[in-house]
Design an enzyme around this catalytic site. Structure first.
Site, PDB file in Angstrom:
ATOM      1  N   LYS A  19       0.840  -1.211   0.000  1.00  0.00           N
ATOM      2  CA  LYS A  19       0.000   0.000   0.000  1.00  0.00           C
ATOM      3  C   LYS A  19       0.870   1.253   0.000  1.00  0.00           C
ATOM      4  O   LYS A  19       0.658   2.173  -0.812  1.00  0.00           O
ATOM      5  CB  LYS A  19      -0.896  -0.002   1.235  1.00  0.00           C
ATOM      6  CG  LYS A  19      -1.675   1.291   1.455  1.00  0.00           C
ATOM      7  CD  LYS A  19      -2.419   1.266   2.782  1.00  0.00           C
ATOM      8  CE  LYS A  19      -3.102   2.589   3.066  1.00  0.00           C
ATOM      9  NZ  LYS A  19      -4.224   2.858   2.142  1.00  0.00           N
ATOM     10  N   GLU A 497     -16.892  12.824   9.949  1.00  0.00           N
ATOM     11  CA  GLU A 497     -16.328  11.649  10.625  1.00  0.00           C
ATOM     12  C   GLU A 497     -14.821  11.726  10.885  1.00  0.00           C
ATOM     13  O   GLU A 497     -14.108  10.742  10.742  1.00  0.00           O
ATOM     14  CB  GLU A 497     -16.657  10.390   9.824  1.00  0.00           C
ATOM     15  CG  GLU A 497     -18.144  10.213   9.574  1.00  0.00           C
ATOM     16  CD  GLU A 497     -18.467   9.005   8.693  1.00  0.00           C
ATOM     17  OE1 GLU A 497     -17.580   8.161   8.483  1.00  0.00           O
ATOM     18  OE2 GLU A 497     -19.617   8.914   8.228  1.00  0.00           O
ATOM     19  N   TYR A 525      -9.623  -3.555  -1.797  1.00  0.00           N
ATOM     20  CA  TYR A 525      -9.413  -3.357  -3.230  1.00  0.00           C
ATOM     21  C   TYR A 525      -8.187  -2.478  -3.392  1.00  0.00           C
ATOM     22  O   TYR A 525      -7.885  -1.638  -2.542  1.00  0.00           O
ATOM     23  CB  TYR A 525     -10.621  -2.700  -3.916  1.00  0.00           C
ATOM     24  CG  TYR A 525     -10.901  -1.300  -3.412  1.00  0.00           C
ATOM     25  CD1 TYR A 525     -10.256  -0.196  -3.962  1.00  0.00           C
ATOM     26  CD2 TYR A 525     -11.780  -1.088  -2.363  1.00  0.00           C
ATOM     27  CE1 TYR A 525     -10.489   1.083  -3.480  1.00  0.00           C
ATOM     28  CE2 TYR A 525     -12.021   0.187  -1.881  1.00  0.00           C
ATOM     29  CZ  TYR A 525     -11.366   1.267  -2.442  1.00  0.00           C
ATOM     30  OH  TYR A 525     -11.591   2.523  -1.953  1.00  0.00           O
ATOM     31  N   ARG A 528      -6.635  -0.011  -0.882  1.00  0.00           N
ATOM     32  CA  ARG A 528      -7.565   0.160   0.237  1.00  0.00           C
ATOM     33  C   ARG A 528      -7.559  -1.116   1.073  1.00  0.00           C
ATOM     34  O   ARG A 528      -7.998  -2.167   0.628  1.00  0.00           O
ATOM     35  CB  ARG A 528      -8.970   0.458  -0.293  1.00  0.00           C
ATOM     36  CG  ARG A 528     -10.084   0.384   0.740  1.00  0.00           C
ATOM     37  CD  ARG A 528      -9.995   1.460   1.790  1.00  0.00           C
ATOM     38  NE  ARG A 528     -11.212   1.476   2.599  1.00  0.00           N
ATOM     39  CZ  ARG A 528     -11.284   1.955   3.830  1.00  0.00           C
ATOM     40  NH1 ARG A 528     -10.215   2.469   4.409  1.00  0.00           N
ATOM     41  NH2 ARG A 528     -12.423   1.965   4.489  1.00  0.00           N
ATOM     42  N   TYR A 529      -6.985  -1.015   2.274  1.00  0.00           N
ATOM     43  CA  TYR A 529      -6.947  -2.145   3.195  1.00  0.00           C
ATOM     44  C   TYR A 529      -7.836  -1.844   4.389  1.00  0.00           C
ATOM     45  O   TYR A 529      -7.993  -0.687   4.792  1.00  0.00           O
ATOM     46  CB  TYR A 529      -5.521  -2.401   3.696  1.00  0.00           C
ATOM     47  CG  TYR A 529      -4.487  -2.650   2.618  1.00  0.00           C
ATOM     48  CD1 TYR A 529      -4.848  -2.913   1.295  1.00  0.00           C
ATOM     49  CD2 TYR A 529      -3.133  -2.613   2.927  1.00  0.00           C
ATOM     50  CE1 TYR A 529      -3.890  -3.138   0.317  1.00  0.00           C
ATOM     51  CE2 TYR A 529      -2.169  -2.850   1.962  1.00  0.00           C
ATOM     52  CZ  TYR A 529      -2.551  -3.100   0.656  1.00  0.00           C
ATOM     53  OH  TYR A 529      -1.599  -3.324  -0.308  1.00  0.00           O
ATOM     54  N   ASP A 612     -25.843   2.868   7.283  1.00  0.00           N
ATOM     55  CA  ASP A 612     -25.295   2.330   6.034  1.00  0.00           C
ATOM     56  C   ASP A 612     -25.274   0.808   6.032  1.00  0.00           C
ATOM     57  O   ASP A 612     -24.859   0.181   7.009  1.00  0.00           O
ATOM     58  CB  ASP A 612     -23.871   2.842   5.818  1.00  0.00           C
ATOM     59  CG  ASP A 612     -23.837   4.314   5.463  1.00  0.00           C
ATOM     60  OD1 ASP A 612     -24.873   4.831   5.019  1.00  0.00           O
ATOM     61  OD2 ASP A 612     -22.774   4.945   5.632  1.00  0.00           O
ATOM     62  N   GLU A 677     -24.282   3.106  -5.283  1.00  0.00           N
ATOM     63  CA  GLU A 677     -23.207   3.309  -6.249  1.00  0.00           C
ATOM     64  C   GLU A 677     -23.777   3.180  -7.652  1.00  0.00           C
ATOM     65  O   GLU A 677     -24.491   2.239  -7.977  1.00  0.00           O
ATOM     66  CB  GLU A 677     -22.115   2.261  -6.013  1.00  0.00           C
ATOM     67  CG  GLU A 677     -20.987   2.309  -7.022  1.00  0.00           C
ATOM     68  CD  GLU A 677     -21.219   1.384  -8.210  1.00  0.00           C
ATOM     69  OE1 GLU A 677     -20.817   1.769  -9.320  1.00  0.00           O
ATOM     70  OE2 GLU A 677     -21.806   0.321  -8.024  1.00  0.00           O
ATOM     71  N   HIS A 705     -13.523   6.494  -5.529  1.00  0.00           N
ATOM     72  CA  HIS A 705     -12.281   5.730  -5.446  1.00  0.00           C
ATOM     73  C   HIS A 705     -11.275   6.168  -6.500  1.00  0.00           C
ATOM     74  O   HIS A 705     -10.163   5.657  -6.551  1.00  0.00           O
ATOM     75  CB  HIS A 705     -12.577   4.239  -5.589  1.00  0.00           C
ATOM     76  CG  HIS A 705     -13.455   3.717  -4.507  1.00  0.00           C
ATOM     77  ND1 HIS A 705     -14.802   3.546  -4.661  1.00  0.00           N
ATOM     78  CD2 HIS A 705     -13.175   3.358  -3.228  1.00  0.00           C
ATOM     79  CE1 HIS A 705     -15.318   3.097  -3.524  1.00  0.00           C
ATOM     80  NE2 HIS A 705     -14.362   2.981  -2.646  1.00  0.00           N
ATOM     81  N   CYS A 737     -19.983   7.156  -2.709  1.00  0.00           N
ATOM     82  CA  CYS A 737     -19.615   6.619  -1.400  1.00  0.00           C
ATOM     83  C   CYS A 737     -18.973   7.750  -0.601  1.00  0.00           C
ATOM     84  O   CYS A 737     -18.968   8.902  -1.019  1.00  0.00           O
ATOM     85  CB  CYS A 737     -18.645   5.441  -1.593  1.00  0.00           C
ATOM     86  SG  CYS A 737     -18.546   4.305  -0.186  1.00  0.00           S
TER      87      CYS A 737
END
Length: 770
Positions: A19, A497, A525, A528-529, A612, A677, A705, A737
């Protein structure tokens, strides 16, 4: 001696090395050769680790810089024309397909602006794959040699591996037709695709590979007849080619027996099946084997972190041996270990008693080897005794059981899972209360998690700043986000948040019944972990979890402020769940905890509440039938239990992303407003499916993303297409998202353009009414 096998190992690195370096490459901080070197180092460490553990069959080509299906698309030249016109390097083309690319022109390079391919869930896991996209002009050919190169890398280290490929039928069946070829059924491309499979398999054989793991996970789905028929066509064709290695046809995540006829008698050397998910299929699959074919027994769970019960697994493997003979049996992981954290030994803060319950990818290597030794007659009595003690300790642990929670779940009744009035009545009260314009604008919840936010969160966790200092910092971040939203004209706001590390972990840390890791990262993905919390016992809420921040945010604006919660099914699915009670029971426990939170938010004056459920589609059983029917019932009930104890004027929202959704499943939740989405969807029929959805809906308008910034004109065009078949008075305007992973520059520009587009359509509607 029965052999041991691993189907795949995590590629992220023990401390997220992949990453960090991938993102550094995207940011221009390192060069391509440096990133490639990091990948090579991770692969070498993984192979050596498995070799040292004593694993007999070690995978190669299970590594990926983004996604293993996307790797195959690049390898086979399944690259839509929009990615080839910019003269990008192969690596940059690959990343552009995965995440999009927007780059300004320089003196030496042209401008680039291209969106990403569609990304969807990998079966019922929280991993996402990049969907292959085919057209009539797709020309299959090899554009590289990644599987061969990585096989030879391992060989240079003195390690023999078994290369892994996604099989031809699954590769096509998991794909889609491009927007210019909507009449194309991908499975019809099989005969054109098979020559490139033959070519890469021949190259692997020439390099020395004697066996290849060929994954056909679609065998656990409900398959159309043409897809079922494709297996015989594919594997008969491969069998006729000369110079190919042996093939081990591999399935996982479920029961293959409904499709067993399609693969019975195929000319392959053996099969692998997932007996963790479906032990009942053993007799059927054994009956389908020829006397020469081998059976790989997937008995060590590749999807969860609980320590294997050696006694039960050994008994199961022995039953398989009794049916086919020890010489034809391999002990294996149920699936790739991609879905589990790398190494339990890196967890230094876990309570020792709880830590003893767990097994991560590295520990699962030893489990596979130990079971193989045990069924081969090797003395592993010490390991078996230690394992039995661990299993007994967990079963008897006081951590697991809370009678008060169990009693409360038993008292759930129909009245707890129904709103006081139907949606039209609720809508009338909500219109009066909130007085929102046509095309109301909002976001999904999170705003960019800046470096400053992460630094202050870490300082607070380490005790370097006081609770008062941290709260003051969080409030200042909330105010920035609120003022920004007011400035650009959003209608329903969020607090951004800044206090939250992850949408499940944050709540799990405030609930009783959860455990947490420090380095338990799993790839979701690309780069993104996630670090899934672990449900270790019955779940309850000791105190309010989000009320303080939401109340503060609402206090500094006159616009409606959404309280933001994660739904019960998503809290369950994005955790490592218990395996000793049903998922239904765990979900209902979570729903009661969230019901308390929803009611506390409402009582505190936060009356737009988003709960959600992005994982609700992910949890859907892979096949139609009684199990799926039951799931849909308890999943919807869990959501409604969490959200139904509020007044008609309290507006309940929910959000879903990155999967093929059925409007009927969402309808059962009875949320007032849902957002889904939509930015990567090309099918007009998908809009039509939702046009009769009775409540309000926001079809996500841009891909959060991707770093690219859509223009106002792009938003206008997108909304215009939607409104051809979707009613204007029910349409909300929002991103796909949350914006947690984006930078502020992208966020500001994209949201500003989105709001401007909404205002454009309000003016058009007003002109119609004039």
């Amino acid at each position: 001696m029965v052999q041991s096998a691993v189907l795949g190992f995590p590629r992220i690195g023990a401390f997220r090395e992949l990453k960090k370096n991938t993102e550094a490459y995207w940011q221009g901080k390192i060069q391509a050769d440096q990133l490639l070197a990091v990948g090579k180092d991770i692969r070498a460490k993984n192979w050596k680790l498995q070799k040292e553990a004593g694993v007999d069959i070690i995978p190669s080509n299970d590594f990926s810089f983004y996604d293993q299906v996307l790797d195959l698309s690049l390898l086979f030249n399944v690259i839509p024309d929009r990615y080839t016109k910019f003269e990008l390097t192969q690596l940059d083309t690959y990343f552009a397909m995965g995440r999009g690319l927007q780059r300004k022109a320089t003196e030496t390079t042209a401008a680039v602006d291209v969106t990403a391919l569609e990304m969807v869930k990998w079966f019922d896991s929280n991993y996402h794959y990049v969907r292959p996209t085919f057209s009539h002009s797709t020309e299959f050919k090899l554009t590289g040699s990644k599987p061969v190169d990585e096989y030879l890398e391992a060989k240079e280290l003195g390690i023999e591996t078994r290369p892994v490929l996604v099989g031809p039928v699954s590769y096509l069946a998991l794909g889609k037709s491009d927007k210019d070829s909507l009449d194309l059924q991908p499975i019809t491309l099989l005969e054109k695709l098979l020559p490139v499979y033959i070519e890469i398999l021949q190259k692997l054989a020439a390099a020395g590979a004697t066996e290849v793991q060929i994954d056909e996970p679609t065998l656990v789905l409900d398959l159309e007849e043409d897809v079922q028929a494709a297996f015989k066509v594919a594997y008969d064709t491969l069998a006729k080619a000369s110079g190919l290695p042996k093939l081990i046809l591999t399935s996982y995540f479920g029961d293959v027996t409904p499709n067993l006829k399609a693969i019975t008698g195929l000319p392959v050397a053996g099969y692998h099946f997932d007996f963790v998910r479906s032990p009942k299929q053993l007799d059927a699959v054994v009956a389908a084997l020829t006397p020469e074919q081998t059976l790989s027994v997937g008995i060590v769970n590749g999807r969860n972190i609980w320590k294997n019960d050696f006694a039960a697994s050994i008994e199961f493997v022995k039953s398989a041996i009794a049916k086919v003979g020890a010489e034809r049996v391999t002990v294996a992981t149920s699936s790739s270990l991609l879905h589990t954290p790398v190494d339990l030994d890196n967890e230094k803060k876990l309570d020792a008693a709880i830590k003893d319950f767990f097994s991560f990818a590295t520990q699962k290597l030893t489990e596979v080897v130990t079971i193989a030794k045990a069924v081969s007659g090797v003395d592993v009595s010490a390991a078996l005794a230690a394992n039995a003690a661990s299993i007994k300790a967990r079963n008897e642990s006081s951590i697991t059981n809370d009678p008060a929670v169990q009693e409360r779940v038993s008292k759930i009744d129909a009245s707890m899972s129904a709103r006081a009035a139907p949606f039209p009545e609720r809508l009338a009260e909500q219109k009066t209360k909130y007085n929102l314009p046509l095309f109301p604008t909002t976001t999904i919840g999170s705003f960019p998690q800046t470096k400053d936010i992460r630094i202050n969160r870490n300082k607070f966790a380490k005790g370097e700043i006081t609770a008062e200092q941290y709260e003051s910092f969080i409030q200042s971040e909330i105010e920035k986000v609120v003022r920004f939203q007011e400035e650009i004209g959003l209608d329903v706001l969020v607090h951004g948040e800044p206090e939250r590390n992850d949408m499940v972990q944050y709540f799990g840390e405030k609930l009783k019944g959860y455990a947490f890791t420090t380095n338990g990262w799993v790839q979701s993905y690309g780069s993104r972990y996630v670090r899934p919390p672990i449900i270790v016992g019955d779940v309850s809420r000791p105190e309010a979890m989000s009320v303080k921040e939401s109340v503060y945010a609402q206090s500094i604006t006159k616009k409606p402020m959404k309280g933001m919660l994660t739904g019960p099914v998503t809290c369950l699915r994005w955790s490592f769940p218990r395996d000793d009670i049903s998922q239904e029971q765990q979900s209902l426990q979570l729903s009661l905890a969230l019901r308390d939170e929803v009611q506390d938010l409402e009582a505190a004056g936060v009356t737009v509440i988003q709960v959600d459920e992005p994982a609700i589609r992910e949890g859907l059983p892979l096949r139609a039938g009684a199990e799926r029917t039951a799931y849909l019932k308890w999943a919807a009930e869990s959501f409604r239990v969490a959200t139904s104890g509020v007044a008609n004027s309290t507006q309940i929202h929910s959000h879903f992303c990155y999967s093929d959704l059925d409007p009927n499943h969402i309808k059962a939740l009875d949320a007032d407003v849902v957002s889904i989405e939509f930015s990567k969807k090309d099918d007009a029929n998908y809009i039509q499916e939702f046009s009769n959805y009775p409540n309000h809906i926001g079809l996500g308008l841009f891909d959060i993303h991707s770093p690219r910034i859509p223009s106002k004109e792009e938003f206008v065009a997108r909304i215009g297409e939607i409104l051809k078949s979707y009613p204007a008075d029910k349409f909300w305007v929002n991103p796909d998202c949350g914006l947690k992973t984006r930078g502020w520059e992208e966020t500001r520009a994209s949201l500003t353009h989105m709001v401007e587009a909404a205002k454009h359509f309000r003016e058009l509607e007003a002109a119609k009414s004039a």
